[in-house]
Design an enzyme around this catalytic site. Structure first.
Site, mmCIF file in Angstrom:
data_model
loop_
_atom_site.group_PDB
_atom_site.id
_atom_site.type_symbol
_atom_site.label_atom_id
_atom_site.label_comp_id
_atom_site.label_asym_id
_atom_site.label_seq_id
_atom_site.Cartn_x
_atom_site.Cartn_y
_atom_site.Cartn_z
ATOM 1 N N HIS A 306 0.851 -1.184 0.000
ATOM 2 C CA HIS A 306 0.000 0.000 0.000
ATOM 3 C C HIS A 306 0.884 1.230 0.000
ATOM 4 O O HIS A 306 1.956 1.216 0.614
ATOM 5 C CB HIS A 306 -0.899 0.015 1.237
ATOM 6 C CG HIS A 306 -2.018 0.979 1.130
ATOM 7 N ND1 HIS A 306 -1.880 2.306 1.453
ATOM 8 C CD2 HIS A 306 -3.287 0.819 0.698
ATOM 9 C CE1 HIS A 306 -3.027 2.916 1.234
ATOM 10 N NE2 HIS A 306 -3.894 2.053 0.775
ATOM 11 N N ASP A 363 -7.943 -5.295 0.226
ATOM 12 C CA ASP A 363 -8.481 -6.141 -0.841
ATOM 13 C C ASP A 363 -8.144 -7.618 -0.679
ATOM 14 O O ASP A 363 -8.712 -8.450 -1.373
ATOM 15 C CB ASP A 363 -7.948 -5.665 -2.200
ATOM 16 C CG ASP A 363 -8.490 -4.301 -2.544
ATOM 17 O OD1 ASP A 363 -9.701 -4.110 -2.373
ATOM 18 O OD2 ASP A 363 -7.714 -3.431 -2.948
HETATM 19 N N1 ACO Z 1 4.126 -7.604 -4.784
HETATM 20 C C1 ACO Z 1 5.461 -7.593 -4.992
HETATM 21 N N2 ACO Z 1 6.232 -6.498 -4.876
HETATM 22 C C2 ACO Z 1 5.621 -5.340 -4.561
HETATM 23 C C3 ACO Z 1 4.233 -5.273 -4.341
HETATM 24 C C4 ACO Z 1 3.477 -6.461 -4.449
HETATM 25 N N3 ACO Z 1 2.171 -6.447 -4.251
HETATM 26 N N4 ACO Z 1 3.899 -4.005 -4.060
HETATM 27 C C5 ACO Z 1 5.030 -3.296 -4.088
HETATM 28 N N5 ACO Z 1 6.070 -4.105 -4.400
HETATM 29 C C6 ACO Z 1 7.481 -3.719 -4.487
HETATM 30 C C7 ACO Z 1 7.798 -3.066 -5.823
HETATM 31 O O1 ACO Z 1 8.174 -4.013 -6.788
HETATM 32 C C8 ACO Z 1 8.926 -2.152 -5.437
HETATM 33 O O2 ACO Z 1 10.083 -2.930 -5.296
HETATM 34 P P1 ACO Z 1 11.572 -2.331 -5.574
HETATM 35 O O3 ACO Z 1 11.668 -1.097 -4.705
HETATM 36 O O4 ACO Z 1 12.464 -3.422 -5.136
HETATM 37 O O5 ACO Z 1 11.611 -2.012 -7.032
HETATM 38 C C9 ACO Z 1 8.525 -1.673 -4.021
HETATM 39 O O6 ACO Z 1 7.718 -2.733 -3.481
HETATM 40 C C10 ACO Z 1 7.745 -0.388 -3.999
HETATM 41 O O7 ACO Z 1 6.684 -0.505 -4.923
HETATM 42 P P2 ACO Z 1 5.932 0.741 -5.544
HETATM 43 O O8 ACO Z 1 5.100 0.289 -6.675
HETATM 44 O O9 ACO Z 1 6.915 1.863 -5.772
HETATM 45 O O10 ACO Z 1 5.067 1.168 -4.306
HETATM 46 P P3 ACO Z 1 3.759 1.991 -4.373
HETATM 47 O O11 ACO Z 1 3.599 2.661 -3.067
HETATM 48 O O12 ACO Z 1 3.705 2.858 -5.570
HETATM 49 O O13 ACO Z 1 2.691 0.828 -4.601
HETATM 50 C C11 ACO Z 1 0.725 -0.404 -4.691
HETATM 51 C C12 ACO Z 1 1.531 0.654 -3.918
HETATM 52 C C13 ACO Z 1 0.410 0.142 -6.090
HETATM 53 C C14 ACO Z 1 -0.580 -0.627 -3.952
HETATM 54 C C15 ACO Z 1 1.548 -1.715 -4.777
HETATM 55 O O14 ACO Z 1 1.891 -2.179 -3.501
HETATM 56 C C16 ACO Z 1 0.840 -2.806 -5.584
HETATM 57 O O15 ACO Z 1 0.927 -2.809 -6.798
HETATM 58 N N6 ACO Z 1 0.107 -3.743 -4.881
HETATM 59 C C17 ACO Z 1 -0.658 -4.754 -5.557
HETATM 60 C C18 ACO Z 1 -1.984 -4.165 -6.034
HETATM 61 C C19 ACO Z 1 -2.950 -3.933 -4.886
HETATM 62 O O16 ACO Z 1 -3.143 -4.776 -4.023
HETATM 63 N N7 ACO Z 1 -3.596 -2.746 -4.928
HETATM 64 C C20 ACO Z 1 -4.585 -2.365 -3.926
HETATM 65 C C21 ACO Z 1 -4.076 -1.251 -3.054
HETATM 66 S S1 ACO Z 1 -5.245 -0.888 -1.808
HETATM 67 C C22 ACO Z 1 -6.441 0.017 -2.603
HETATM 68 O O17 ACO Z 1 -6.221 0.752 -3.521
HETATM 69 C C23 ACO Z 1 -7.766 -0.098 -2.085
#
Ligand code: ACO
Length: 430
Positions: A306, A363
């Site tokens: 998140h 979620d």
């Molecule tokens: N699985 C694996 N790796 C992940 C995940 C995940 N679910 N989420 C983040 N990471 C990793 C990224 O690969 C990145 O790694 P790195 O720094 O080694 O390159 C690091 O964690 C940071 O990721 P970002 O995408 O920069 O973090 P951000 O804060 O932008 O992402 C997000 C948040 C979009 C929710 C992300 O965690 C994700 O894609 N999760 C899966 C989708 C999801 O469950 N969305 C629902 C969110 S809750 C809502 O909106 C109601």
């Protein structure tokens, strides 16, 4: 008296005001920076940018705290209903008994959808995603429900709120019935908000729907947990579009479109798809964990991570409890819950997930609750949209009432070509 931050650029010191929120969070006000020295700030994805001051929702991502108008979401999930929580978010206070009754009656009175809108619904191709349909229909509502000049602005806004809250639910159920080629079920005056929705979704002339209070309670909890989440992607979209002073329907339609994305509201559908995929592949979670950790693979563990929460999402905790409770009460077993649990156990012990602060978000367990209620997969994000509506409305209202209101218009750092001359067609190469 608030402190000032000092910024030194090219040897010159600039003083910037520091603002402190009611829970102690601090911000540096840079709004005058460009005027003073030509600099803007760059924060791609707005991960460290406050776009407004707001008194609606407080969250602490490090501690896993979420409060609406000061009240912890755990207390609301335990004691409130979605309608009462909507009232709280929009009006800033819990309603008296009389106010709640009046609000519920108004919701009931405005629950029918214009019959001409039905034809609109019927014209969408059967396979269309309900989120696309919903955002178009909400935008179209202004045409079906134009402003009445005799009404004061406040009256107009109040009618629009209640109309949206009530009709979005009716339209969601209607789109489901039409997509299945079934008879549309109208709202009933004797049912409360959540029960009415379930009845419109599942009642049929040949098979009356039995309303189970446990399912109604679970749905109320689901909607309460989704009711607001401060400046998330869809709410920011509502505020941004709303800042151009469009009507509320158009702003909410933008929010629905933003919510559709799999990185935002679409994640609840994506989680169930991922869990089903694991099940179909024999139930072993380790290849999926490995893929999520592989930087070359775009796959992510859906329902994990998140932007703000760097600990267990408080909503996920409640959802998990609700999930266990509802399956036990229904005496139902869902293999996807076992897989989700296994996935969570493995991920929470894995250094990649620990180092990246990746925990289950709201979620992760909601899909299993929605499945238990009987909601079809492609309606999951619509369920989220109904839940988030009070948040969008209250954030829109707050921004409209803000004396410091401004059209939202970010800046950029241009990285394109320098000035060059237009080349006539005949002289162009290639
Ligand atoms: N699985 C694996 N790796 C992940 C995940 C995940 N679910 N989420 C983040 N990471 C990793 C990224 O690969 C990145 O790694 P790195 O720094 O080694 O390159 C690091 O964690 C940071 O990721 P970002 O995408 O920069 O973090 P951000 O804060 O932008 O992402 C997000 C948040 C979009 C929710 C992300 O965690 C994700 O894609 N999760 C899966 C989708 C999801 O469950 N969305 C629902 C969110 S809750 C809502 O909106 C109601």
């Amino acid at each position: 008296m608030d402190d000032k931050a000092q910024l030194i650029i090219e040897g010159k010191t600039y003083e910037l005001p520091i603002l402190t929120g009611s829970e102690g969070e601090k911000a540096i006000d840079i709004s005058a920076l460009r005027q003073e020295n030509g600099f803007i700030t760059l924060d791609v994805g707005f991960a460290n940018t406050g776009s407004c001051k707001s008194s609606i929702t407080f969250m602490d991502g490090e501690k896993g705290v979420l409060r609406y108008r000061g009240i912890p979401v755990e207390q609301l999930a335990e004691n409130s209903t979605f309608v009462e929580t909507a009232y709280l978010l929009i009006n800033g206070k819990l309603p008296s008994e009389e106010e709640l009754t009046r609000f519920s009656v108004l919701l009931n009175d405005t629950s029918l959808v214009h019959e001409d809108m039905r034809h609109f619904f019927e014209s969408f191709p059967r396979g269309a995603h309900p989120m696309g349909i919903l955002s178009s229909m909400v935008n179209a509502m202004r045409a079906f429900y134009p402003e009445i000049p005799e009404r004061s602005e406040e009256e107009e806004i109040n009618v629009t709120f209640t109309r949206l809250l009530s009709k979005l639910r009716t339209m969601a159920a209607m789109s489901y019935k039409i997509s299945r080629g079934h008879k549309v079920i109208y709202p009933r005056h004797d049912l409360n908000y959540a029960a009415n929705f379930l009845n419109m979704m599942f009642d049929s002339p040949v098979k009356p729907y039995y309303i189970d209070q446990d399912l109604v309670d679970a749905l109320n909890i689901f909607w309460i947990l989704h009711a607001d989440h401060e400046q998330n992607c869809s709410t920011a979209a509502v505020r941004l579009v709303g800042s151009a002073r469009v009507n509320l329907y158009a702003a909410i339609s933008a929010g629905i479109s933003a919510l559709w994305g799999p990185l935002h509201g679409g994640a609840n559908q994506a989680v169930v798809e991922m869990l089903s995929d694991i099940e179909e592949n024999g139930g072993d979670v380790s290849p999926f964990i490995a893929r999520a950790k592989d930087r070359k693979d775009p796959f992510r563990l859906m329902g994990f991570g998140h932007r703000v929460y760097k600990t267990y999402d408080p909503r996920a905790k409640i959802m998990k409890k609700t999930c266990d409770l509802i399956l036990r009460k229904l005496k139902r077993h869902d293999a996807l819950l076992d897989i989700a649990q296994k996935l969570e156990d493995v991920a929470l012990e894995d250094p990649y997930f620990i180092d990246h602060n990746l925990y289950p978000n709201v979620d992760f367990y909601t899909g299993i609750v929605l499945r238990a209620i009987g909601i079809p997969l492609n309606m999951f994000t619509v369920m989220f949209a109904i839940g988030r509506l009070p948040g969008w409305i209250s954030q829109w209202k707050e921004s409209m009432d803000d004396p410091g209101w401004k059209l939202q218009r970010p800046r950029q750092i241009y990285t394109g070509l320098k000035k060059r001359d237009y080349t006539p067609m005949k002289k162009r190469e290639g």
